[in-house]
Design a protein around this motif. Structure first.
Motif, mmCIF file in Angstrom:
data_model
loop_
_atom_site.group_PDB
_atom_site.id
_atom_site.type_symbol
_atom_site.label_atom_id
_atom_site.label_comp_id
_atom_site.label_asym_id
_atom_site.label_seq_id
_atom_site.Cartn_x
_atom_site.Cartn_y
_atom_site.Cartn_z
ATOM 1 N N THR A 1 1.601 -33.853 57.487
ATOM 2 C CA THR A 1 1.315 -32.956 58.451
ATOM 3 C C THR A 1 0.171 -32.940 59.021
ATOM 4 O O THR A 1 -0.928 -32.853 58.205
ATOM 5 C CB THR A 1 2.139 -31.558 58.302
ATOM 6 O OG1 THR A 1 1.200 -31.055 57.095
ATOM 7 C CG2 THR A 1 3.402 -31.479 57.768
ATOM 8 N N VAL A 2 -0.318 -32.243 60.324
ATOM 9 C CA VAL A 2 -1.483 -32.011 60.705
ATOM 10 C C VAL A 2 -1.839 -30.750 60.580
ATOM 11 O O VAL A 2 -0.991 -29.754 60.704
ATOM 12 C CB VAL A 2 -1.410 -32.291 62.468
ATOM 13 C CG1 VAL A 2 -2.709 -32.006 63.063
ATOM 14 C CG2 VAL A 2 -0.907 -33.650 62.781
ATOM 15 N N ARG A 3 -3.000 -30.715 60.079
ATOM 16 C CA ARG A 3 -3.574 -29.301 59.295
ATOM 17 C C ARG A 3 -4.494 -28.821 60.541
ATOM 18 O O ARG A 3 -4.819 -29.569 61.453
ATOM 19 C CB ARG A 3 -4.575 -29.426 58.030
ATOM 20 C CG ARG A 3 -5.324 -30.421 57.918
ATOM 21 C CD ARG A 3 -5.983 -30.343 56.580
ATOM 22 N NE ARG A 3 -7.108 -31.397 56.574
ATOM 23 C CZ ARG A 3 -6.957 -32.571 56.354
ATOM 24 N NH1 ARG A 3 -5.569 -33.055 56.039
ATOM 25 N NH2 ARG A 3 -8.035 -33.550 56.286
ATOM 26 N N ASN A 4 -4.711 -27.485 60.351
ATOM 27 C CA ASN A 4 -5.344 -26.855 61.595
ATOM 28 C C ASN A 4 -6.877 -26.902 61.325
ATOM 29 O O ASN A 4 -7.782 -26.188 61.915
ATOM 30 C CB ASN A 4 -4.723 -25.493 61.827
ATOM 31 C CG ASN A 4 -5.125 -24.506 60.668
ATOM 32 O OD1 ASN A 4 -5.779 -24.696 59.515
ATOM 33 N ND2 ASN A 4 -4.627 -23.185 60.966
ATOM 34 N N ASN A 5 -7.343 -27.600 59.997
ATOM 35 C CA ASN A 5 -8.960 -27.311 60.036
ATOM 36 C C ASN A 5 -9.428 -28.825 59.181
ATOM 37 O O ASN A 5 -8.418 -29.085 58.441
ATOM 38 C CB ASN A 5 -9.358 -26.055 59.190
ATOM 39 C CG ASN A 5 -8.591 -26.296 57.569
ATOM 40 O OD1 ASN A 5 -9.203 -26.816 56.763
ATOM 41 N ND2 ASN A 5 -7.375 -25.589 57.635
ATOM 42 N N ALA A 6 -10.494 -29.135 59.288
ATOM 43 C CA ALA A 6 -11.109 -30.131 58.607
ATOM 44 C C ALA A 6 -12.604 -29.910 58.695
ATOM 45 O O ALA A 6 -13.082 -29.630 59.663
ATOM 46 C CB ALA A 6 -10.736 -31.569 59.330
ATOM 47 N N ASN B 1 -12.044 -25.811 63.239
ATOM 48 C CA ASN B 1 -10.655 -25.676 63.470
ATOM 49 C C ASN B 1 -10.114 -27.030 64.288
ATOM 50 O O ASN B 1 -10.857 -27.532 65.238
ATOM 51 C CB ASN B 1 -10.366 -24.496 64.204
ATOM 52 C CG ASN B 1 -10.614 -23.214 63.651
ATOM 53 O OD1 ASN B 1 -10.472 -23.014 62.499
ATOM 54 N ND2 ASN B 1 -11.282 -22.091 64.324
ATOM 55 N N PRO C 1 -1.539 -29.246 65.317
ATOM 56 C CA PRO C 1 -1.172 -28.580 63.893
ATOM 57 C C PRO C 1 0.276 -28.280 63.798
ATOM 58 O O PRO C 1 0.733 -27.362 64.342
ATOM 59 C CB PRO C 1 -2.323 -27.604 63.875
ATOM 60 C CG PRO C 1 -3.406 -27.976 64.883
ATOM 61 C CD PRO C 1 -2.629 -28.327 65.893
ATOM 62 N N GLY C 2 0.597 -28.491 62.473
ATOM 63 C CA GLY C 2 2.009 -28.187 62.077
ATOM 64 C C GLY C 2 3.006 -29.550 62.277
ATOM 65 O O GLY C 2 3.989 -29.450 61.812
ATOM 66 N N GLU D 1 -10.044 -36.786 65.274
ATOM 67 C CA GLU D 1 -9.756 -35.035 65.108
ATOM 68 C C GLU D 1 -10.619 -34.494 66.204
ATOM 69 O O GLU D 1 -11.883 -34.624 66.704
ATOM 70 C CB GLU D 1 -10.277 -34.559 63.792
ATOM 71 C CG GLU D 1 -9.547 -35.070 62.469
ATOM 72 C CD GLU D 1 -10.251 -34.462 61.143
ATOM 73 O OE1 GLU D 1 -9.602 -34.217 60.179
ATOM 74 O OE2 GLU D 1 -11.287 -34.478 61.170
#
Length: 141
Positions: A32-37, A41, A85-86, A123
């Motif tokens: 899944t796509v996370r909301n931070n890296a 954000n 994200p999500g 990203e």
């Protein structure tokens, strides 16, 4: 089934395609796509692929996995395009007689796909963007 798609992945279809009545285990990896890296954000990701080559590479990975473990079924689907994200970016499902082989084969397939398949990720952050290299090549027994 190997599918590269711009549409949302039907996770249950991937599982159903891999499943087998002879299997004692079906293992599923859902990326899944996370909301931070890296402390930033993530607003969205953009995936691009050389589709024909990606499908061929994934087929080689599956063939190799099938020689290493007694797979009774398998399926792989990867999204391309813009994902928030999500959202689900990749699903790998494998069926085998026992859980150990199922876990090992599923991990091998996703790790090798990330290292070898021509699928690229950008990203996009609130203050810029960055192309991310695939997971570093790893030794696989």
């Amino acid at each position: 089934m190997i599918k590269i798609t711009e549409k949302p992945i039907d996770v249950q279809k991937v599982i159903d395609t891999a499943s087998s009545l002879g299997a004692g285990a079906v293992n599923v990896f859902i990326g899944t796509v996370r909301n931070n890296a890296n402390g930033k954000n993530v607003v969205w990701l953009e995936y691009e692929a050389y589709e024909t080559m990606a499908v061929n590479e994934i087929r080689k990975i599956i063939d190799d996995a099938s020689h290493r473990w007694p797979l009774l079924g398998w399926a792989v689907s990867h999204r391309i395009g813009t994902l928030k994200p999500g959202e689900v970016s990749v699903v790998v499902a494998v069926a085998s007689p026992h859980r150990r082989e199922s876990f090992e084969a599923c991990q091998y397939i996703i790790d090798t796909l990330k290292a070898n398949a021509p699928i690229w990720k950008k990203e996009v952050f609130e203050d810029g963007e960055e192309w991310v290299s695939a997971r570093p090549a790893m030794a696989v027994n």
